[in-house]
Motif scaffolding. Structure first.
Motif, PDB file in Angstrom:
ATOM      1  N   ASP A  61       0.903  -1.147   0.058  1.00  0.00           N
ATOM      2  CA  ASP A  61      -0.063   0.103   0.156  1.00  0.00           C
ATOM      3  C   ASP A  61       0.831   1.184   0.025  1.00  0.00           C
ATOM      4  O   ASP A  61       2.004   1.271   0.486  1.00  0.00           O
ATOM      5  CB  ASP A  61      -1.082  -0.256   1.057  1.00  0.00           C
ATOM      6  N   TYR A  62       0.233   2.549  -0.191  1.00  0.00           N
ATOM      7  CA  TYR A  62       0.793   3.867  -0.346  1.00  0.00           C
ATOM      8  C   TYR A  62       1.527   4.263   0.899  1.00  0.00           C
ATOM      9  O   TYR A  62       2.251   4.985   0.995  1.00  0.00           O
ATOM     10  CB  TYR A  62       0.201   4.594  -1.284  1.00  0.00           C
ATOM     11  N   THR A  63       0.935   3.638   1.938  1.00  0.00           N
ATOM     12  CA  THR A  63       1.522   4.246   3.285  1.00  0.00           C
ATOM     13  C   THR A  63       2.926   3.523   3.363  1.00  0.00           C
ATOM     14  O   THR A  63       3.770   4.233   3.940  1.00  0.00           O
ATOM     15  CB  THR A  63       0.837   3.639   4.357  1.00  0.00           C
ATOM     16  N   ALA A  64       3.109   2.092   2.885  1.00  0.00           N
ATOM     17  CA  ALA A  64       4.344   1.713   3.091  1.00  0.00           C
ATOM     18  C   ALA A  64       5.284   2.483   2.416  1.00  0.00           C
ATOM     19  O   ALA A  64       6.598   2.679   2.629  1.00  0.00           O
ATOM     20  CB  ALA A  64       4.375   0.219   2.891  1.00  0.00           C
ATOM     21  N   TRP A  65       4.924   2.783   1.066  1.00  0.00           N
ATOM     22  CA  TRP A  65       5.736   3.443   0.012  1.00  0.00           C
ATOM     23  C   TRP A  65       5.990   5.083   0.726  1.00  0.00           C
ATOM     24  O   TRP A  65       7.323   5.393   0.393  1.00  0.00           O
ATOM     25  CB  TRP A  65       5.126   3.681  -1.503  1.00  0.00           C
ATOM     26  N   GLY A  66       5.275   5.480   1.373  1.00  0.00           N
ATOM     27  CA  GLY A  66       5.223   6.683   1.975  1.00  0.00           C
ATOM     28  C   GLY A  66       6.365   6.704   2.853  1.00  0.00           C
ATOM     29  O   GLY A  66       7.063   7.677   2.935  1.00  0.00           O
ATOM     30  N   PHE A  67       6.224   5.860   3.571  1.00  0.00           N
ATOM     31  CA  PHE A  67       7.726   5.820   4.738  1.00  0.00           C
ATOM     32  C   PHE A  67       8.777   5.580   4.142  1.00  0.00           C
ATOM     33  O   PHE A  67       9.735   6.044   4.657  1.00  0.00           O
ATOM     34  CB  PHE A  67       6.922   4.858   5.815  1.00  0.00           C
ATOM     35  N   VAL A  68       8.846   4.647   3.407  1.00  0.00           N
ATOM     36  CA  VAL A  68      10.094   4.266   2.637  1.00  0.00           C
ATOM     37  C   VAL A  68      10.775   5.568   1.857  1.00  0.00           C
ATOM     38  O   VAL A  68      11.798   5.801   1.979  1.00  0.00           O
ATOM     39  CB  VAL A  68       9.988   3.147   1.464  1.00  0.00           C
ATOM     40  N   HIS A  69       9.936   6.199   1.429  1.00  0.00           N
ATOM     41  CA  HIS A  69      10.625   7.488   0.444  1.00  0.00           C
ATOM     42  C   HIS A  69      10.665   8.774   1.540  1.00  0.00           C
ATOM     43  O   HIS A  69      11.740   9.282   1.403  1.00  0.00           O
ATOM     44  CB  HIS A  69       9.326   8.112  -0.384  1.00  0.00           C
ATOM     45  N   LEU A  70       9.864   8.920   2.715  1.00  0.00           N
ATOM     46  CA  LEU A  70      10.254   9.783   3.681  1.00  0.00           C
ATOM     47  C   LEU A  70      11.589   9.438   4.540  1.00  0.00           C
ATOM     48  O   LEU A  70      12.434  10.368   4.770  1.00  0.00           O
ATOM     49  CB  LEU A  70       9.051   9.705   4.735  1.00  0.00           C
ATOM     50  N   ILE A  71      11.772   8.388   4.601  1.00  0.00           N
ATOM     51  CA  ILE A  71      13.090   7.795   5.478  1.00  0.00           C
ATOM     52  C   ILE A  71      14.196   7.915   4.565  1.00  0.00           C
ATOM     53  O   ILE A  71      15.184   8.689   4.984  1.00  0.00           O
ATOM     54  CB  ILE A  71      12.885   6.123   5.917  1.00  0.00           C
ATOM     55  N   LEU A  72      14.230   7.501   3.095  1.00  0.00           N
ATOM     56  CA  LEU A  72      15.332   7.856   2.252  1.00  0.00           C
ATOM     57  C   LEU A  72      15.406   9.226   2.136  1.00  0.00           C
ATOM     58  O   LEU A  72      16.637   9.668   2.029  1.00  0.00           O
ATOM     59  CB  LEU A  72      14.827   7.161   0.791  1.00  0.00           C
ATOM     60  N   GLY A  73      14.308  10.028   1.920  1.00  0.00           N
ATOM     61  CA  GLY A  73      14.675  11.550   1.831  1.00  0.00           C
ATOM     62  C   GLY A  73      15.263  12.317   3.164  1.00  0.00           C
ATOM     63  O   GLY A  73      16.264  13.018   2.801  1.00  0.00           O
ATOM     64  N   ALA A  74      14.917  11.653   4.073  1.00  0.00           N
ATOM     65  CA  ALA A  74      15.502  12.234   5.423  1.00  0.00           C
ATOM     66  C   ALA A  74      17.031  12.048   5.504  1.00  0.00           C
ATOM     67  O   ALA A  74      17.884  12.775   5.863  1.00  0.00           O
ATOM     68  CB  ALA A  74      14.853  11.781   6.637  1.00  0.00           C
ATOM     69  N   VAL A  75      17.398  10.611   5.308  1.00  0.00           N
ATOM     70  CA  VAL A  75      18.778  10.336   5.453  1.00  0.00           C
ATOM     71  C   VAL A  75      19.654  10.846   4.209  1.00  0.00           C
ATOM     72  O   VAL A  75      20.661  11.273   4.348  1.00  0.00           O
ATOM     73  CB  VAL A  75      18.853   8.786   5.419  1.00  0.00           C
ATOM     74  N   ALA A  76      18.921  11.100   2.929  1.00  0.00           N
ATOM     75  CA  ALA A  76      19.747  11.641   1.936  1.00  0.00           C
ATOM     76  C   ALA A  76      19.947  13.262   2.086  1.00  0.00           C
ATOM     77  O   ALA A  76      21.019  13.715   1.883  1.00  0.00           O
ATOM     78  CB  ALA A  76      19.156  11.361   0.424  1.00  0.00           C
ATOM     79  N   PHE A  77      19.038  13.764   2.933  1.00  0.00           N
ATOM     80  CA  PHE A  77      19.239  15.267   3.215  1.00  0.00           C
ATOM     81  C   PHE A  77      20.124  15.324   4.066  1.00  0.00           C
ATOM     82  O   PHE A  77      21.297  16.362   3.808  1.00  0.00           O
ATOM     83  CB  PHE A  77      17.725  15.668   3.825  1.00  0.00           C
ATOM     84  N   GLY A  78      20.493  14.675   5.072  1.00  0.00           N
ATOM     85  CA  GLY A  78      21.511  14.737   5.949  1.00  0.00           C
ATOM     86  C   GLY A  78      22.861  14.174   5.484  1.00  0.00           C
ATOM     87  O   GLY A  78      24.025  14.972   5.513  1.00  0.00           O
ATOM     88  N   ALA A  79      22.827  13.294   4.574  1.00  0.00           N
ATOM     89  CA  ALA A  79      24.199  12.831   4.016  1.00  0.00           C
ATOM     90  C   ALA A  79      24.700  13.860   2.961  1.00  0.00           C
ATOM     91  O   ALA A  79      25.894  14.035   2.593  1.00  0.00           O
ATOM     92  CB  ALA A  79      23.885  11.533   3.178  1.00  0.00           C
ATOM     93  N   GLY A  80      23.726  14.590   2.177  1.00  0.00           N
ATOM     94  CA  GLY A  80      24.199  15.717   1.649  1.00  0.00           C
ATOM     95  C   GLY A  80      24.978  16.613   2.271  1.00  0.00           C
ATOM     96  O   GLY A  80      25.874  17.154   1.396  1.00  0.00           O
ATOM     97  N   PHE A  81      24.493  17.236   3.422  1.00  0.00           N
ATOM     98  CA  PHE A  81      25.229  18.126   4.200  1.00  0.00           C
ATOM     99  C   PHE A  81      26.868  17.503   4.587  1.00  0.00           C
ATOM    100  O   PHE A  81      27.850  17.987   4.514  1.00  0.00           O
ATOM    101  CB  PHE A  81      24.599  18.671   5.309  1.00  0.00           C
ATOM    102  N   ALA A  82      26.655  16.226   4.791  1.00  0.00           N
ATOM    103  CA  ALA A  82      28.259  15.500   5.197  1.00  0.00           C
ATOM    104  C   ALA A  82      29.075  15.320   3.858  1.00  0.00           C
ATOM    105  O   ALA A  82      30.211  15.610   4.068  1.00  0.00           O
ATOM    106  CB  ALA A  82      27.688  14.240   5.629  1.00  0.00           C
ATOM    107  N   VAL A  83      28.384  15.198   2.601  1.00  0.00           N
ATOM    108  CA  VAL A  83      29.199  15.305   1.604  1.00  0.00           C
ATOM    109  C   VAL A  83      29.774  16.581   1.256  1.00  0.00           C
ATOM    110  O   VAL A  83      30.924  16.628   0.859  1.00  0.00           O
ATOM    111  CB  VAL A  83      28.507  14.838   0.276  1.00  0.00           C
ATOM    112  N   MET A  84      28.892  17.682   1.280  1.00  0.00           N
ATOM    113  CA  MET A  84      29.448  18.907   1.253  1.00  0.00           C
ATOM    114  C   MET A  84      30.706  19.573   2.017  1.00  0.00           C
ATOM    115  O   MET A  84      31.434  20.302   1.881  1.00  0.00           O
ATOM    116  CB  MET A  84      28.585  20.104   1.244  1.00  0.00           C
ATOM    117  N   THR A  85      30.629  18.822   3.380  1.00  0.00           N
ATOM    118  CA  THR A  85      31.802  18.993   4.151  1.00  0.00           C
ATOM    119  C   THR A  85      32.986  18.024   4.178  1.00  0.00           C
ATOM    120  O   THR A  85      34.039  18.329   4.746  1.00  0.00           O
ATOM    121  CB  THR A  85      31.150  19.023   5.838  1.00  0.00           C
TER     122      THR A  85
END
Length: 139
Positions: A61-85
């Motif tokens: 269901d789309y609730t599961a997809w929503g959590f997968v995308h949300l978790i991937l997004g949050a971790v990618a957002f944080g890792a992006g700042f780590a890459v820039m440093t």
């Protein structure tokens, strides 16, 4: 009397490719934001996507997809700042996340083809920049 500057010959010079690494960091932040948007849409409005759950590659269901995308997004957002440093762990996490993001969006492509294809293209650019030129940011 002016002193002549001394240069450390053991340090490798930064090249213009360093811009690709910073670009990859910014793209990771952007992809993280896009993933979070897709996740929130999937969580709050199941009827937004034209394809039913049975039409997806992975039939959940789309609730599961929503959590997968949300978790991937949050971790990618944080890792992006780590890459820039210049953090090595940020590069490693960034490459792993970009691969995971591309796979997840490939499975999600039936629900939102244009968006998923755009994210996959960004992921490929991120993988290239981090794998080939990522070491320059750490120096």
């Amino acid at each position: 009397m002016a002193q002549t500057p001394t240069f450390d010959k053991s340090a490798s010079p930064r090249t213009a490719w360093l811009g690709w690494v910073y670009f990859a960091g910014i793209m990771m932040i952007t992809v993280g934001f896009f993933q979070a948007i897709a996740g929130l849409v999937a969580l709050f409005d199941d009827g937004y996507y034209l394809v039913g759950q049975s039409g997806l590659v992975v039939s959940v269901d789309y609730t599961a997809w929503g959590f997968v995308h949300l978790i991937l997004g949050a971790v990618a957002f944080g890792a992006g700042f780590a890459v820039m440093t210049g953090k090595t762990w940020g590069r490693t996490v960034g490459i792993i996340l970009a691969v995971a993001s591309a796979v997840v969006n490939m499975a999600f492509i039936a629900a939102y083809p244009l968006w998923a294809t755009l994210i996959i293209a960004m992921d490929v650019i991120i993988i290239y920049a981090l794998a080939v030129h990522g070491r320059e940011a750490a120096e």
